[in-house]
Enzyme design. Structure first.
Site, PDB file in Angstrom:
ATOM      1  N   HIS A 141       0.840  -1.208   0.000  1.00  0.00           N
ATOM      2  CA  HIS A 141       0.000   0.000   0.000  1.00  0.00           C
ATOM      3  C   HIS A 141       0.873   1.255   0.000  1.00  0.00           C
ATOM      4  O   HIS A 141       0.664   2.169  -0.820  1.00  0.00           O
ATOM      5  CB  HIS A 141      -0.930  -0.015   1.224  1.00  0.00           C
ATOM      6  CG  HIS A 141      -1.742   1.226   1.389  1.00  0.00           C
ATOM      7  ND1 HIS A 141      -3.121   1.245   1.269  1.00  0.00           N
ATOM      8  CD2 HIS A 141      -1.374   2.527   1.648  1.00  0.00           C
ATOM      9  CE1 HIS A 141      -3.552   2.478   1.451  1.00  0.00           C
ATOM     10  NE2 HIS A 141      -2.515   3.275   1.684  1.00  0.00           N
ATOM     11  N   GLU A 142       1.846   1.297   0.911  1.00  0.00           N
ATOM     12  CA  GLU A 142       2.670   2.515   1.029  1.00  0.00           C
ATOM     13  C   GLU A 142       3.514   2.738  -0.220  1.00  0.00           C
ATOM     14  O   GLU A 142       3.622   3.864  -0.707  1.00  0.00           O
ATOM     15  CB  GLU A 142       3.560   2.443   2.273  1.00  0.00           C
ATOM     16  CG  GLU A 142       2.811   2.472   3.599  1.00  0.00           C
ATOM     17  CD  GLU A 142       1.749   3.559   3.686  1.00  0.00           C
ATOM     18  OE1 GLU A 142       1.972   4.673   3.146  1.00  0.00           O
ATOM     19  OE2 GLU A 142       0.682   3.307   4.263  1.00  0.00           O
ATOM     20  N   HIS A 145       1.992   4.411  -3.179  1.00  0.00           N
ATOM     21  CA  HIS A 145       1.946   5.877  -3.169  1.00  0.00           C
ATOM     22  C   HIS A 145       3.108   6.482  -3.970  1.00  0.00           C
ATOM     23  O   HIS A 145       3.005   7.604  -4.463  1.00  0.00           O
ATOM     24  CB  HIS A 145       2.013   6.419  -1.738  1.00  0.00           C
ATOM     25  CG  HIS A 145       0.709   6.369  -0.997  1.00  0.00           C
ATOM     26  ND1 HIS A 145      -0.378   7.136  -1.367  1.00  0.00           N
ATOM     27  CD2 HIS A 145       0.313   5.669   0.093  1.00  0.00           C
ATOM     28  CE1 HIS A 145      -1.381   6.897  -0.522  1.00  0.00           C
ATOM     29  NE2 HIS A 145      -0.995   6.003   0.368  1.00  0.00           N
TER      30      HIS A 145
HETATM   31 NI    NI Z   1      -2.243   5.379   1.925  1.00  0.00          NI
END
Ligand code: NI
Length: 170
Positions: A141-142, A145
């Site tokens: 998830h990170e 980004h």
């Molecule tokens: Ni996030």
């Protein structure tokens, strides 16, 4: 230390690719990381990527927050720079995710069950970790980004995207 403003979905920076970091162990980098830690803690997040605080560089922090994710304590606090993720399996699993840039929402997102991630810490020391489950999910998830990818874009079935207080209101 200072709490930074977290930018929200709709801001163009969240859709951009972050640039790699070439200088480690600098006062500016340490200051940014301190601020990001304070910002993540204040928001009770499990992770935060630099673009979310307006810095388009390949830096993420993550670590378990017991208030937000009491069911899981498997994510060690990590500063990860210039990450490279390699899936260790083709197998994926669905799990609920939220994001500090998409406040109040949750969505069901498929992620690789097992990954290897490499990168550097803030001092330039190499990181090479095998992760699975929630730990692997948070890292995926990170790091998304950093390539301009927000979790709603990964949801396979948008019926499983909604407001947290309504989805989990039982
Ligand atoms: Ni996030």
């Amino acid at each position: 230390m200072a709490i930074k403003e977290i930018i929200k979905m709709g801001h163009p920076l969240l859709l951009e690719k972050a640039t790699s970091i070439t200088e480690f162990d600098t006062p500016e980098l340490h200051k940014l990381i301190e601020d990001m830690i304070e910002t993540m803690d204040e928001a009770s997040g499990a992770g935060l990527a630099a673009p979310q605080v307006g810095e388009g560089i390949q830096l993420v922090i993550f670590g378990h927050d017991t208030e937000r994710y009491p069911e899981d304590d498997s994510v060690p606090f990590t500063v990860l720079i210039n990450p490279i993720i390699t899936p260790s399996t083709k197998e994926t699993e669905d799990g609920w995710e939220g994001c500090l840039s998409v406040p109040g929402m949750r969505g069901l997102v498929p992620r690789f069950k097992k990954i290897n991630y490499k990168g550097f810490d803030q001092f330039g020391k190499p990181i090479n970790i095998d992760a699975e489950g929630f730990h692997a999910r948070v890292v995926q998830h990170e790091c998304d980004h950093l390539i301009g990818m927000l979790y709603p874009l990964r949801i396979k079935d948008l019926r499983f995207f909604g407001f947290e207080d309504t989805l989990f209101s039982e």
